[in-house]
Design a protein around this motif. Structure first.
Motif, PDB file in Angstrom:
ATOM      1  N   ASP A   1      32.419 -14.938  24.080  1.00 31.16           N
ATOM      2  CA  ASP A   1      31.875 -15.069  25.425  1.00 31.16           C
ATOM      3  C   ASP A   1      32.236 -13.847  26.269  1.00 31.16           C
ATOM      4  N   LYS A   2      33.482 -13.414  26.189  1.00 37.52           N
ATOM      5  CA  LYS A   2      33.907 -12.216  26.915  1.00 37.52           C
ATOM      6  C   LYS A   2      33.139 -10.994  26.421  1.00 37.52           C
ATOM      7  N   THR A   3      32.963 -10.902  25.112  1.00 38.85           N
ATOM      8  CA  THR A   3      32.241  -9.773  24.529  1.00 38.85           C
ATOM      9  C   THR A   3      30.789  -9.757  24.994  1.00 38.85           C
ATOM     10  N   ALA A   4      30.153 -10.927  25.040  1.00 46.15           N
ATOM     11  CA  ALA A   4      28.763 -11.011  25.500  1.00 46.15           C
ATOM     12  C   ALA A   4      28.660 -10.547  26.953  1.00 46.15           C
ATOM     13  N   GLY A   5      29.620 -10.936  27.784  1.00 46.45           N
ATOM     14  CA  GLY A   5      29.626 -10.499  29.175  1.00 46.45           C
ATOM     15  C   GLY A   5      29.780  -8.991  29.288  1.00 46.45           C
ATOM     16  N   LEU A   6      30.671  -8.435  28.477  1.00 48.31           N
ATOM     17  CA  LEU A   6      30.867  -6.981  28.488  1.00 48.31           C
ATOM     18  C   LEU A   6      29.631  -6.247  27.985  1.00 48.31           C
ATOM     19  N   GLU A   7      28.955  -6.826  26.992  1.00 55.89           N
ATOM     20  CA  GLU A   7      27.726  -6.207  26.492  1.00 55.89           C
ATOM     21  C   GLU A   7      26.646  -6.209  27.563  1.00 55.89           C
ATOM     22  N   ASP A   8      26.559  -7.296  28.345  1.00 56.68           N
ATOM     23  CA  ASP A   8      25.600  -7.340  29.451  1.00 56.68           C
ATOM     24  C   ASP A   8      25.917  -6.270  30.480  1.00 56.68           C
ATOM     25  N   GLN A   9      27.199  -6.124  30.807  1.00 52.89           N
ATOM     26  CA  GLN A   9      27.613  -5.093  31.767  1.00 52.89           C
ATOM     27  C   GLN A   9      27.304  -3.699  31.230  1.00 52.89           C
TER      28      GLN A   9
ATOM     29  N   ALA B   1      23.566  -3.035  31.485  1.00 48.40           N
ATOM     30  CA  ALA B   1      23.187  -2.751  32.879  1.00 48.40           C
ATOM     31  C   ALA B   1      23.632  -1.347  33.277  1.00 48.40           C
ATOM     32  N   ALA B   2      24.826  -0.949  32.851  1.00 47.30           N
ATOM     33  CA  ALA B   2      25.323   0.398  33.167  1.00 47.30           C
ATOM     34  C   ALA B   2      24.469   1.460  32.480  1.00 47.30           C
ATOM     35  N   GLU B   3      24.066   1.203  31.246  1.00 49.58           N
ATOM     36  CA  GLU B   3      23.211   2.150  30.539  1.00 49.58           C
ATOM     37  C   GLU B   3      21.863   2.290  31.236  1.00 49.58           C
TER      38      GLU B   3
END
Length: 127
Positions: free
Chosen positions: A61-69, A72-74
């Motif tokens: 879950d934490k990894t999925a959130g970081l991937e979303d961030q 978005a940053a990319e």
């Protein structure tokens, strides 16, 4: 193939890994252990499989959130690069204020009149 002893949720596991990968395995185990410790602190002792599953899901879950961030940053970086490229290709026009010709002509006329007056005053003073 090295065997590494890791601790997750207060339980020890012996895990094999490739040579030179021990550091990465220990780092991953520390992350999983941190999640497992949260579960153990909240729920108490639970079956090993359930603890590992829940801790793994929390990490996922934490990894999925970081991937979303990251995504978005990319996307923001792509937009910023487009803006920068466009700015380089089409630089903004900057105009430097210039004194209008009429003003410089007026000043030249005033200066000529002042010189003429000065010349007349000198003539009268010398006569």
């Amino acid at each position: 193939m090295p065997e590494v002893l890791i601790t997750i949720g207060g339980r020890q596991f012996e895990v094999a890994c490739q040579d030179g990968e021990e550091h990465f395995l220990r780092a991953a185990a520390r992350m999983l252990d941190a999640e497992a410790e949260v579960l153990v602190g909240q729920i108490g002792r639970m079956p090993e499989a359930r603890m590992l599953l829940m801790a793994g899901l929390m990490l996922a879950d934490k990894t999925a959130g970081l991937e979303d961030q990251l995504r978005a940053a990319e996307e923001r970086a792509v937009v910023a690069e487009r803006v920068a490229t466009n700015a380089r290709a089409n630089p903004e026009r900057v105009e430097v204020p210039v004194i209008p010709r009429i003003v410089t002509d007026s000043f030249a006329e005033i200066a000529a009149r002042a010189e003429a007056l000065a010349a007349r005053i000198e003539e009268r003073a010398g006569a």
